[in-house]
Design a protein around this motif. Structure first.
Motif, short mmCIF file in Angstrom:
data_model
loop_
_atom_site.label_atom_id
_atom_site.label_comp_id
_atom_site.label_asym_id
_atom_site.label_seq_id
_atom_site.Cartn_x
_atom_site.Cartn_y
_atom_site.Cartn_z
N ARG A 19 42.39 30.79 50.28
CA ARG A 19 42.83 29.70 49.40
C ARG A 19 44.00 30.13 48.51
O ARG A 19 44.89 29.33 48.21
CB ARG A 19 41.63 29.26 48.54
N SER A 20 43.99 31.39 48.07
CA SER A 20 44.96 31.86 47.07
C SER A 20 45.56 33.19 47.53
O SER A 20 44.84 34.13 47.84
CB SER A 20 44.27 32.03 45.72
N VAL A 21 46.91 33.26 47.56
CA VAL A 21 47.62 34.48 47.97
C VAL A 21 48.65 34.81 46.89
O VAL A 21 49.42 33.93 46.47
CB VAL A 21 48.33 34.29 49.32
N LEU A 22 48.67 36.07 46.47
CA LEU A 22 49.65 36.52 45.47
C LEU A 22 50.34 37.78 45.98
O LEU A 22 49.68 38.78 46.28
CB LEU A 22 48.98 36.81 44.13
N ALA A 59 47.03 39.61 34.53
CA ALA A 59 47.87 38.44 34.79
C ALA A 59 47.82 38.05 36.27
O ALA A 59 47.76 36.86 36.60
CB ALA A 59 49.32 38.74 34.38
N TYR A 60 47.82 39.04 37.16
CA TYR A 60 47.70 38.73 38.60
C TYR A 60 46.40 38.00 38.89
O TYR A 60 46.37 37.01 39.64
CB TYR A 60 47.73 40.02 39.43
N PRO A 64 38.98 36.85 53.64
CA PRO A 64 39.10 36.72 52.18
C PRO A 64 39.39 35.30 51.72
O PRO A 64 40.06 34.53 52.41
CB PRO A 64 40.28 37.65 51.86
N GLU A 65 38.89 34.99 50.55
CA GLU A 65 39.25 33.74 49.87
C GLU A 65 40.52 33.92 49.04
O GLU A 65 41.29 32.98 48.86
CB GLU A 65 38.12 33.31 48.94
N ILE A 66 40.70 35.12 48.50
CA ILE A 66 41.85 35.45 47.67
C ILE A 66 42.48 36.72 48.21
O ILE A 66 41.79 37.70 48.50
CB ILE A 66 41.45 35.65 46.20
N VAL A 67 43.82 36.72 48.35
CA VAL A 67 44.55 37.88 48.87
C VAL A 67 45.55 38.34 47.82
O VAL A 67 46.36 37.55 47.32
CB VAL A 67 45.29 37.53 50.17
N LEU A 68 45.50 39.62 47.49
CA LEU A 68 46.42 40.23 46.53
C LEU A 68 47.20 41.31 47.26
O LEU A 68 46.63 42.31 47.70
CB LEU A 68 45.64 40.83 45.36
N HIS A 69 48.50 41.12 47.40
CA HIS A 69 49.34 42.03 48.19
C HIS A 69 50.10 42.96 47.24
O HIS A 69 51.04 42.54 46.56
CB HIS A 69 50.31 41.23 49.06
N THR A 119 54.32 34.59 43.89
CA THR A 119 54.71 35.97 43.69
C THR A 119 54.71 36.28 42.20
O THR A 119 54.86 35.38 41.37
CB THR A 119 56.11 36.29 44.27
N ALA A 120 54.53 37.56 41.89
CA ALA A 120 54.56 38.03 40.49
C ALA A 120 55.50 39.22 40.41
O ALA A 120 55.39 40.16 41.20
CB ALA A 120 53.16 38.41 40.02
#
Length: 330
Positions: free
Chosen positions: A102-105, A213-214, A57-62, A162-163
């Motif tokens: 590149r991007s992890v949230l 928003a995430y 993945p390029e972007i990871v949303l946990h 983090t959010a």
């Protein structure tokens, strides 16, 4: 989130346990053929890493979690294993990836803060010390994320944030011990709604508020790594209300004689009484604002649910909500 991403043209891979309830939103949403759906447990590092390395993945949303406060009292070890070690395992996949994202949230909760029961919103620099096992495990998840960001990603191309979202409500939630699902189950059974904590104040918001928003945070920090940080995501003060007020609004919107009863439990497990978020940071950094007030939110919830009860096209209803939300943001 998956429908919004697919609608935007993203290639999506999801990693999750089987849904615990029947019905469940994933099956209703028509996503099984539109994305890569891998079933597994975030506590299993080997399985998670295999899925992660396959997706690259390029972007990871946990968002994986044991999310129910009362369940965390019943199953504290499982809650910590999922919410803390699940975060460790996910960040280990990121750290060890041959092609790092590149991007992890990491999505946690508004309940990560040490709750002083004061009347103003918590800011991102307030102490993290959730009271119950769920809230505390999410505080730990925040600290794990901060540690990995400082220890492993400071000088890398991977950007981590983090959010911390307020109480999320919307159509399609069938979970145990959540107020909107409790309302739906009661009206379906023709019974008064049982309310455990009618005087507790919470930052309620429609699910599309934090979802969008995430995605905004993940996209913007992908473009500009200096935006990485810890962000509250919640409504303005006018939409922070007591659970009793929320159920009043539900009953008025639903109609058909819906009503509720106060079933406060004197010896119930501890839950915070008063909780609000200060979202000034998210607003100032990204120019973000909440889009829907509670009246619109409740209209959407009741419309979604009544369409589900009529066996209407739920994927189309979800896409309609997403399109309207995006239109109302502009």
């Amino acid at each position: 989130m998956c429908r919004a991403l697919i609608g935007a043209g993203a290639i999506v891979t999801g990693f999750s346990k089987d849904p615990p309830t029947e019905p469940n939103l994933f099956d209703l949403s028509g996503l099984s053929g539109a994305m890569t759906d891998i079933r597994g447990d975030v506590r299993n590092l080997d399985a998670l890493k295999a899925a992660f390395d396959s997706a690259q993945p390029e972007i990871v949303l946990h968002l994986a979690a044991q999310p129910i406060v009362r369940t965390s009292y019943e199953q504290p070890a499982c809650t910590y294993e999922t919410n803390v070690m699940g975060t460790v395992n996910l960040l280990e996949c990121v750290r060890c990836a041959k092609m790092p994202p590149r991007s992890v949230l990491n999505v946690t909760t508004d309940k990560v803060y040490h709750n002083n029961e004061w009347c103003w919103g918590y800011r991102e620099d307030e102490p993290l010390d959730g009271y119950d096992p769920y809230s505390n495990s999410k505080s730990c998840s925040e600290l794990v994320t901060h540690c990995y960001a400082n220890s492993f990603f400071q000088n890398s191309e991977t950007v981590v944030s983090t959010a911390r979202a307020g109480n999320v409500i919307g159509g399609g939630d069938f979970a145990r011990d959540r107020i909107i699902p409790d309302c739906i189950r009661a009206v379906m059974a023709g019974k008064p709604i049982s309310v455990r904590n009618p005087h507790s104040t919470r930052p309620y918001q429609h699910v599309l508020e934090p979802v969008m928003a995430y995605l905004m945070i993940a996209q913007r920090q992908y473009e500009d790594g200096t935006l990485a940080g810890w962000y509250n995501v919640g409504p303005d003060d006018c939409d922070c209300m007591t659970t009793g007020e929320l159920v009043d609004l539900f009953c008025a919107t639903w109609g058909d004689g819906a009503c509720w009863e106060n079933h406060a439990e004197p010896n119930a497990p501890h839950e915070a009484n008063f909780l609000k978020l200060d979202c000034t940071k998210l607003k100032s950094v990204f120019g973000w604002r909440p889009t829907w007030h509670m009246e619109t939110t409740m209209d959407m919830i009741c419309c979604w649910t009544k369409n589900w009860l009529r066996d209407s096209d739920i994927p189309a209803e979800m896409d309609r909500e997403i399109e309207r939300f995006i239109g109302d943001q502009q």
